[in-house]
Write a protein that holds these residues in place. Structure first.
Motif, PDB file in Angstrom:
ATOM      1  N   ASN B  31       0.846  -1.181   0.000  1.00  0.00           N
ATOM      2  CA  ASN B  31       0.000   0.000   0.000  1.00  0.00           C
ATOM      3  C   ASN B  31       0.880   1.228   0.000  1.00  0.00           C
ATOM      4  O   ASN B  31       2.106   1.147   0.173  1.00  0.00           O
ATOM      5  N   GLN B  33       0.826   5.328   1.527  1.00  0.00           N
ATOM      6  CA  GLN B  33       0.124   6.263   2.403  1.00  0.00           C
ATOM      7  C   GLN B  33       0.665   7.665   2.187  1.00  0.00           C
ATOM      8  O   GLN B  33       1.832   7.854   1.825  1.00  0.00           O
ATOM      9  N   LEU B  48      -4.720   6.256   2.849  1.00  0.00           N
ATOM     10  CA  LEU B  48      -4.010   5.040   2.461  1.00  0.00           C
ATOM     11  C   LEU B  48      -4.670   4.487   1.209  1.00  0.00           C
ATOM     12  O   LEU B  48      -5.901   4.412   1.138  1.00  0.00           O
ATOM     13  N   ARG B  50      -4.498   1.088  -1.317  1.00  0.00           N
ATOM     14  CA  ARG B  50      -3.958  -0.261  -1.434  1.00  0.00           C
ATOM     15  C   ARG B  50      -3.418  -0.503  -2.836  1.00  0.00           C
ATOM     16  O   ARG B  50      -3.796   0.169  -3.783  1.00  0.00           O
ATOM     17  N   GLN B 101       7.138  -2.463   7.487  1.00  0.00           N
ATOM     18  CA  GLN B 101       7.701  -1.143   7.761  1.00  0.00           C
ATOM     19  C   GLN B 101       7.280  -0.139   6.699  1.00  0.00           C
ATOM     20  O   GLN B 101       7.035  -0.493   5.551  1.00  0.00           O
ATOM     21  N   LEU B 102       7.186   1.116   7.107  1.00  0.00           N
ATOM     22  CA  LEU B 102       6.956   2.216   6.178  1.00  0.00           C
ATOM     23  C   LEU B 102       8.268   2.892   5.848  1.00  0.00           C
ATOM     24  O   LEU B 102       9.111   3.088   6.725  1.00  0.00           O
TER      25      LEU B 102
END
Lengths: 114, 114
Positions: B31, B33, B48, B50, B101-102
């Motif tokens: 995804n 964001q 967000l 997807r 993790q982002l």
């Protein structure tokens, strides 16, 4: 307390000194994160914890350590500060650390290492 | 390493105009964001999208995602002075250790002139 709090708000630290940045959340989130934000580099992940008792390394973990003794608190320690650790530090949390989740951020700690 | 890269780095527009910010990324994602950061504050989640979605709306925000081009855009319509902030895209993926993790881009600094 509502959300995530960080302390101190700002700090000037002599090189070589030890410093712990505090982070507390009251949302009962399992996952917590520490990022540093530097001009021109965006946010970079230092360490994370998916649940109390476990921690993991992010992109830039060297010189930092973390612990997660309970759900609410996730302190970040600089054992011996160096000038390159001058930055703004953000703590964040998410519900479980899952792949569709939003992260919630604290207000940040501004650290100057001289 | 930076996954998302925003473009432009800075954008200045008049109140009432639309603002478009772009984000490119390098690897497969689950995804994407978008976050907003007011000066001196922590990041706040905006939206967000997807990997199987192409467009998403939230109020005056419109986000598109083109996985074939590995890019996303954030459109803010009818901008207001209060929209002045930095905007970051963040891509989500699993690390080698199995942790989600982002990874944040460097951000676009938006200035809306009253």
């Amino acid at each position: 307390i509502a959300g995530i709090t960080q302390a101190p708000t700002s700090q000037i630290l002599a090189a070589g000194r030890r410093m712990t940045l505090r982070c507390t959340q009251d949302m009962r989130h399992n996952a917590m994160y520490w990022y540093r934000q530097d001009l021109g580099l965006g946010l970079r992940l230092i360490h994370y914890s998916n649940t109390a008792g476990t921690t993991g390394k992010g992109e830039v973990p060297d010189g930092y350590s973390v612990s997660r003794a309970n759900t609410d608190d996730f302190p970040l320690t600089l054992a011996s500060a160096v000038p390159s650790q001058t930055s703004v530090y953000f703590c964040a949390s998410s519900l479980t650390g899952g792949y569709q989740e939003t992260q919630y951020f604290g207000p940040g700690t501004r650290l100057l290492v001289l | 390493s930076q996954q998302g890269e925003e473009d432009p780095q800075a954008l200045s527009i008049q109140e009432g105009e639309n603002a478009t910010m772009n984000c490119s990324y390098k690897t497969s994602i689950n995804n994407l964001q978008w976050y907003r950061q007011n000066s001196g504050r922590g990041l706040v989640h905006l939206i967000l999208i997807r990997s199987n979605e192409r467009e998403k709306h939230s109020g005056r925000l419109r986000v598109t995602l083109d996985t074939s081009k590995k890019s996303s855009s954030l459109l803010i319509t009818a901008s207001r002075a209060a929209d002045t902030a930095s905007y970051f895209c963040a891509t989500g993926s699993y690390s080698g250790a199995g942790s989600y993790q982002l990874t944040f881009g460097k951000g676009t600094k938006l200035s809306v002139i009253p």
